[in-house]
Motif scaffolding. Structure first.
Motif, PDB file in Angstrom:
ATOM      1  N   ARG A  75      42.038  74.079  11.408  1.00 35.43           N
ATOM      2  CA  ARG A  75      40.625  75.362  11.826  1.00 35.43           C
ATOM      3  C   ARG A  75      39.669  74.803  11.006  1.00 35.43           C
ATOM      4  O   ARG A  75      39.258  73.668  10.468  1.00 35.43           O
ATOM      5  N   PHE A  76      38.623  75.749  12.339  1.00 36.57           N
ATOM      6  CA  PHE A  76      37.118  75.102  11.750  1.00 36.57           C
ATOM      7  C   PHE A  76      36.216  75.978  12.042  1.00 36.57           C
ATOM      8  O   PHE A  76      35.723  76.552  13.069  1.00 36.57           O
ATOM      9  N   GLY A  77      35.576  75.741  11.006  1.00 37.71           N
ATOM     10  CA  GLY A  77      34.721  77.156  10.979  1.00 37.71           C
ATOM     11  C   GLY A  77      34.114  77.856   9.242  1.00 37.71           C
ATOM     12  O   GLY A  77      34.150  76.912   8.398  1.00 37.71           O
ATOM     13  N   PRO A  78      33.996  78.961   9.338  1.00 39.13           N
ATOM     14  CA  PRO A  78      33.037  79.193   7.252  1.00 39.13           C
ATOM     15  C   PRO A  78      34.380  79.710   6.803  1.00 39.13           C
ATOM     16  O   PRO A  78      35.287  80.914   7.469  1.00 39.13           O
ATOM     17  N   MET A  79      34.469  79.456   5.948  1.00 39.80           N
ATOM     18  CA  MET A  79      35.657  79.817   4.866  1.00 39.80           C
ATOM     19  C   MET A  79      35.013  81.105   3.712  1.00 39.80           C
ATOM     20  O   MET A  79      33.861  80.957   3.061  1.00 39.80           O
ATOM     21  N   PHE A  80      35.683  81.987   3.538  1.00 37.41           N
ATOM     22  CA  PHE A  80      35.345  83.127   3.214  1.00 37.41           C
ATOM     23  C   PHE A  80      35.782  83.334   1.705  1.00 37.41           C
ATOM     24  O   PHE A  80      36.565  83.411   1.618  1.00 37.41           O
ATOM     25  N   GLN A  81      35.321  84.016   1.442  1.00 41.53           N
ATOM     26  CA  GLN A  81      35.416  84.382  -0.216  1.00 41.53           C
ATOM     27  C   GLN A  81      35.655  86.122  -0.162  1.00 41.53           C
ATOM     28  O   GLN A  81      33.770  86.558  -0.734  1.00 41.53           O
ATOM     29  N   GLY A  94      37.683  80.597  13.518  1.00 40.28           N
ATOM     30  CA  GLY A  94      36.780  79.448  13.883  1.00 40.28           C
ATOM     31  C   GLY A  94      35.465  79.448  14.656  1.00 40.28           C
ATOM     32  O   GLY A  94      35.344  80.745  15.470  1.00 40.28           O
ATOM     33  N   LEU A  95      34.875  78.520  14.569  1.00 45.41           N
ATOM     34  CA  LEU A  95      33.808  78.531  15.196  1.00 45.41           C
ATOM     35  C   LEU A  95      33.678  77.664  16.847  1.00 45.41           C
ATOM     36  O   LEU A  95      34.792  76.932  17.059  1.00 45.41           O
ATOM     37  N   PRO A  96      33.777  78.295  17.569  1.00 47.47           N
ATOM     38  CA  PRO A  96      33.523  78.046  19.259  1.00 47.47           C
ATOM     39  C   PRO A  96      32.978  76.630  19.394  1.00 47.47           C
ATOM     40  O   PRO A  96      32.048  76.057  18.260  1.00 47.47           O
ATOM     41  N   LEU A  97      34.084  75.405  20.199  1.00 51.56           N
ATOM     42  CA  LEU A  97      33.657  74.064  19.994  1.00 51.56           C
ATOM     43  C   LEU A  97      33.490  73.353  21.452  1.00 51.56           C
ATOM     44  O   LEU A  97      33.471  73.375  21.949  1.00 51.56           O
ATOM     45  N   VAL A  98      31.419  74.477  21.094  1.00 49.45           N
ATOM     46  CA  VAL A  98      30.712  73.945  22.008  1.00 49.45           C
ATOM     47  C   VAL A  98      28.997  73.769  21.811  1.00 49.45           C
ATOM     48  O   VAL A  98      29.317  73.309  20.139  1.00 49.45           O
ATOM     49  N   SER A  99      28.455  73.196  22.206  1.00 49.86           N
ATOM     50  CA  SER A  99      27.208  71.592  22.205  1.00 49.86           C
ATOM     51  C   SER A  99      26.425  72.990  20.850  1.00 49.86           C
ATOM     52  O   SER A  99      25.590  72.841  20.090  1.00 49.86           O
ATOM     53  N   ASP A 100      25.942  74.736  20.817  1.00 50.89           N
ATOM     54  CA  ASP A 100      25.486  75.581  19.970  1.00 50.89           C
ATOM     55  C   ASP A 100      26.389  76.807  20.307  1.00 50.89           C
ATOM     56  O   ASP A 100      25.839  77.749  19.862  1.00 50.89           O
ATOM     57  N   PRO A 101      27.313  76.313  18.561  1.00 44.95           N
ATOM     58  CA  PRO A 101      28.532  77.632  18.062  1.00 44.95           C
ATOM     59  C   PRO A 101      27.773  78.671  17.535  1.00 44.95           C
ATOM     60  O   PRO A 101      27.991  79.908  18.449  1.00 44.95           O
TER      61      PRO A 101
END
Lengths: 168, 160
Positions: free
Chosen positions: B65-71, A20-27
């Motif tokens: 989840r939160f972010g890129p989903m990879f193939q 996941g991406l960090p939950l911050v202003s500038d991930p």
């Protein structure tokens, strides 16, 4: 197998963001700093990965149940080999279907070669949708589908997504 | 709106702002310096509220989840659907064993003789057969592999 520097950077980006991406202003800036590259380098690589389909999309993965899709039905169909691609393209184009794949049969117990996921707000709603799809399929491709079933999920046992090792 | 914290996502109450946020975050996440502020601007929400709500939705498992989903296939790896038929008395034990494998990306119980369905994701194509063999050795239950032969459609977005 030797990797290029670009492959290596791509792999490091996957490892850094697969959880996941960090939950911050500038991930993006935060991820770039952790990787020791500039945000511009990171975003250029991310754009390239999106263009090439290495990244399908960037966003949220909902738990289907939590947002009201409590019926998760994997519909499976035994379709004659000669028409499967036409049936698959058609089935995949229906609004109710979220994923549609051709997969091998596992005979004798598993005759099904076409898989289509349906998500609905009740088992009855998904079953009704399936009946409707089956009738339309038969009208469009007479005799092509020999058997079908639907497997409803009753629990999510794990849902983490891809996890590749930090070094490999 | 409920402030109750719970690990059971099915009992979480979502308000209209949560739903709008989930829908807005299912694609097109900005590649900008303040992406959450940009998402908030589309919805009329301040950046801090976007971040706070998103954190809560992840904590409460409304989002997994939160972010890129990879193939992974695009860089030489593989995904494969797999299934097992597990005696009811052994189900929890085998589920724990299967879930311990990092190659198992997600796993569902389904109402069928084949009652466990999971996706293996590996960096190399030969990793699929290898992890299936290791799961069989660990659990004593055969693993059936259903590799993708053709993809007709994938669209994972669901309206909240």
């Amino acid at each position: 197998m030797a990797r290029t520097a670009a492959d290596e950077l791509e792999r490091r980006i996957i490892v850094a963001t697969q959880g996941g991406l960090p939950l911050v202003s500038d991930p993006w800036g935060t991820v770039a700093r952790d990787l020791g590259i500039t945000p511009e380098e990171l975003l250029a690589q991310i754009r390239s990965m999106l263009d090439r389909g290495v990244i399908r999309r960037i966003g949220a993965v909902p738990n289907h149940y939590a947002i009201g899709y409590t019926a998760n039905g994997m519909s499976v169909w035994d379709v004659a080999d000669g028409t499967i691609d036409a049936v698959g393209e058609w089935l995949g184009s229906l609004a109710a279907v979220t994923h549609c794949y051709r997969r091998p049969r596992s005979l004798p117990d598993w005759p099904y070669n076409l898989f289509a996921m349906l998500h609905g707000r009740s088992h009855d709603a998904v079953r009704a949708e399936l009946e409707d799809i089956a009738a339309r399929l038969e009208a469009r491709f007479p005799g092509a589908c020999r058997a079908r079933d639907v497997l409803f999920s009753s629990a999510i046992l794990k849902k983490t997504g891809l996890r590749i090792a930090a070094s490999g | 709106m409920s402030e109750r914290r719970t690990s059971r996502a099915t009992s979480v109450v979502l308000d209209n702002i949560d739903r709008a946020l989930i829908n807005a975050l299912q694609g097109d996440f900005p590649l900008s310096q303040r992406p959450f502020a940009d998402v908030g601007a589309r919805l009329g929400l301040p950046e801090e509220e976007v971040l706070r709500r998103l954190q809560r939705l992840l904590d409460e498992r409304v989002l997994t989840r939160f972010g890129p989903m990879f193939q992974i296939e695009r860089i030489g790896g593989a995904f494969c659907l797999a299934a097992m038929s597990i005696p009811e008395a052994d189900f929890d034990r085998v589920a724990a064993q299967v879930n311990d494998f990092p190659e198992v990306a997600h796993n569902y119980r389904r109402e069928h003789a084949l009652n466990m369905w999971f996706v293996l994701a590996t960096e190399r194509p030969d990793g699929i057969a290898d992890s299936a063999r290791r799961i069989e050795a660990a659990t004593g239950v055969p693993v059936f592999l259903f590799p993708k032969e053709r993809e007709y459609f994938v669209e994972m977005k669901l309206e909240a």
